[in-house]
Design a protein around this motif. Structure first.
Motif, mmCIF file in Angstrom:
data_model
loop_
_atom_site.group_PDB
_atom_site.id
_atom_site.type_symbol
_atom_site.label_atom_id
_atom_site.label_comp_id
_atom_site.label_asym_id
_atom_site.label_seq_id
_atom_site.Cartn_x
_atom_site.Cartn_y
_atom_site.Cartn_z
ATOM 1 N N GLU A 1 12.847 35.134 34.085
ATOM 2 C CA GLU A 1 14.476 34.191 33.742
ATOM 3 C C GLU A 1 13.843 33.821 34.518
ATOM 4 O O GLU A 1 14.123 34.355 36.329
ATOM 5 N N GLY A 2 14.681 32.383 35.023
ATOM 6 C CA GLY A 2 15.458 31.416 35.947
ATOM 7 C C GLY A 2 14.977 31.237 36.677
ATOM 8 O O GLY A 2 15.020 31.141 38.248
ATOM 9 N N ALA A 3 13.015 31.440 36.867
ATOM 10 C CA ALA A 3 12.190 30.728 37.224
ATOM 11 C C ALA A 3 12.142 29.795 37.493
ATOM 12 O O ALA A 3 11.362 29.102 36.368
ATOM 13 N N MET B 1 13.007 42.623 30.085
ATOM 14 C CA MET B 1 11.456 42.206 30.974
ATOM 15 C C MET B 1 11.973 42.354 32.374
ATOM 16 O O MET B 1 12.816 40.882 32.939
ATOM 17 N N GLY B 2 10.391 41.965 33.067
ATOM 18 C CA GLY B 2 10.743 41.594 35.144
ATOM 19 C C GLY B 2 10.064 42.585 35.081
ATOM 20 O O GLY B 2 9.417 43.561 34.991
ATOM 21 N N VAL B 3 10.298 42.988 36.793
ATOM 22 C CA VAL B 3 10.031 43.984 37.894
ATOM 23 C C VAL B 3 10.250 44.879 37.655
ATOM 24 O O VAL B 3 12.249 44.639 37.186
ATOM 25 N N ILE B 4 10.201 45.984 37.388
ATOM 26 C CA ILE B 4 11.120 47.696 37.332
ATOM 27 C C ILE B 4 11.885 47.919 38.868
ATOM 28 O O ILE B 4 10.166 47.471 39.790
ATOM 29 N N SER C 1 11.212 34.036 23.325
ATOM 30 C CA SER C 1 10.308 32.738 23.432
ATOM 31 C C SER C 1 12.481 31.873 23.290
ATOM 32 O O SER C 1 11.551 30.778 23.368
ATOM 33 N N CYS C 2 13.135 32.583 23.311
ATOM 34 C CA CYS C 2 14.260 31.617 24.025
ATOM 35 C C CYS C 2 14.443 31.428 25.683
ATOM 36 O O CYS C 2 15.225 30.932 25.581
ATOM 37 N N GLY C 3 12.989 32.525 26.339
ATOM 38 C CA GLY C 3 14.063 31.864 27.517
ATOM 39 C C GLY C 3 14.326 32.832 28.143
ATOM 40 O O GLY C 3 14.428 32.995 29.929
ATOM 41 N N ARG C 4 14.659 33.727 27.537
ATOM 42 C CA ARG C 4 15.263 34.921 28.236
ATOM 43 C C ARG C 4 14.784 35.967 28.554
ATOM 44 O O ARG C 4 14.093 36.071 28.081
ATOM 45 N N ALA C 5 15.338 36.799 29.423
ATOM 46 C CA ALA C 5 14.827 38.361 30.031
ATOM 47 C C ALA C 5 14.658 38.901 29.103
ATOM 48 O O ALA C 5 13.309 39.897 29.223
#
Lengths: 275, 160
Positions: A147-149, A190-193, A183-187
């Protein structure tokens, strides 16, 4: 044990397909063919009892049936490919047929599209990360799938980090690909734990059992002390609590609860609550 | 005379779009069919009977998501990670498809009042930017609203 196998082999040698409805929640073995409900009337014993009169005997209204993990389509029937219990789910919103699947147990994970998994970053090459998810190949994760990358704003991911993501491509012909956005572009979590905590491996069946909506184990565990858990469908669980001892206790409970009965579990929880 | 003998136009010329605008629909259809015939004979095709795909009523899916309603994979208890707890509520509510009622925001000023205010606003601001001569044409209405009454004096083009 040998008798059970002999009996099973006998029934298979007869190779008359059974109706799926009659074997629900029973053990099925690979190689068995199952009939769907619409086909039972046609294949049933001829002349035995009254047959209901059908106005449109030719055109049978077919319902879409989904065959889930452990089952394959074989002509008009379902072919069992894994041993386990046959389950069925009625269609919720009426869009035909329901789902049949085999509830089996295994430790080895096979990537499936849409599954949320915990992966370990093993390599960073150019624009993609290689993430080990416990399958036959490491999955690839693009750095833009956070997200936001953007190209200038790269995510802060190092080798050895834990990633919670989902598969977008996962079949037997291609390398699995995962992303950390929806699919909407939101995290959506998810991501780094984060740092600390403990990652350990359990069987896939236990994960599904723990993630069931009415799981008592999770509810009881949540009452013990503040903690955080992440479940990956590839059999990996990450836990974190305030102290190392609490984290270890939690890990031991989750690993052991697969083979415990309800009473044993309650005993252990009551002992823990006292201490 | 030139008009007596009709020049014979080639077929390609007749097939052009601008020549076909005047034709009836029937002649157009005939021309189209002839074209198709010409093209059809030259194109290659497979001399096989049309294979109809058997419609299968069984769909194969390898994912457990369809089979069992599983909860969201990240969980936090007793306030260890507040963001994850918020996510838990959000994602599990999405699974159960709870209807979230949108609370209509209470408006301080009603729409009609807003329209009225804007109507008069145009007049007062317009007066500010009008030249000294035009300021006389702004007059106050019965309600105290400033409105432009007369038409502004524009440049009149001189007649011949």
């Amino acid at each position: 044990m040998a008798e059970v196998v002999a009996v099973a082999a006998e029934s298979l040698a007869g190779s008359r397909a059974r109706a799926a409805r009659t074997v629900l929640n029973q053990v099925v073995l690979p190689g068995e063919e199952l009939l769907l409900p619409e086909q039972e009337d046609a294949e049933g014993p001829g002349g035995g009892g009254e047959r209901p009169l059908r106005l449109n005997a030719g055109a049978r209204s077919r319902v879409r049936v989904v065959c889930g993990p452990g089952l394959r389509r074989c002509g008009d029937r379902l072919l069992v490919t894994k041993c386990g219990r046959l389950r069925h789910k009625e269609p919720g919103s009426g869009s035909g047929g329901g789902v049949y699947w085999v509830d089996s147990q295994q430790k080895r994970y096979v990537p499936v599209k849409g599954d949320h998994v915990i992966g370990i970053v093993t390599a960073k090459s150019g624009d993609i990360f290689k993430v080990d998810v416990g399958g036959s190949e490491p999955a690839s994760l693009s750095y833009l799938a956070f997200e936001g990358a953007t190209k200038r704003n790269r995510p802060n991911v190092q080798v050895g980090d834990l990633i919670y993501g989902q598969f977008v491509v996962a079949n037997k012909d291609m390398e699995p690909e995962m992303v950390c956005i929806d699919s909407c572009g939101r995290a959506n979590g998810m991501g780094v734990i984060g740092h600390d905590g403990l990652l350990f491996k359990v069987t896939l069946g236990l994960i599904r059992k723990l993630l069931a909506p009415d799981c008592e184990i999770i509810q009881e565990v949540g009452k013990l002390y503040p903690l955080e858990i992440v479940f990956g469908m590839n059999g990996r669980i990450w836990v974190k609590a305030k102290t190392i001892q609490q984290t270890l206790i939690l890990a031991n409970i989750l690993e052991a609860c697969e083979h415990m009965t309800t009473d044993q579990r309650k005993q252990i929880f009551s002992r823990l609550a006292e201490s | 005379m030139a008009a007596e003998r009709k020049t014979k136009l080639s077929k390609n010329l007749l097939r052009m779009k601008f020549m076909q605008r005047g034709l009836d629909s029937e002649t157009k259809k005939q021309l189209e069919e002839e074209e198709k015939k010409i093209i059809g004979e030259e194109h290659w095709y497979l001399d096989l009977p049309a294979l109809t795909e058997k419609e299968s009523f069984i769909i194969e899916e390898q994912s457990f998501l369809l089979c069992e309603d599983l909860l969201y994979g990240r969980m936090s208890f007793r306030g260890f990670n507040p963001e994850v707890e918020k996510l838990m509520l959000q994602m599990n509510a999405k699974n159960k498809a709870e209807v979230v009622e949108d609370k209509t925001e209470e408006v301080d000023v009603s729409d009609e009042e807003m329209a009225r205010r804007y109507e008069t606003l145009v007049g007062t601001i317009g007066k500010k930017f009008a030249k000294k001569r035009d300021r006389a044409s702004y007059e106050e209405d019965e309600n105290g609203d400033v409105k432009l009454i007369k038409a502004k004096k524009m440049f009149l083009k001189p007649h011949d």
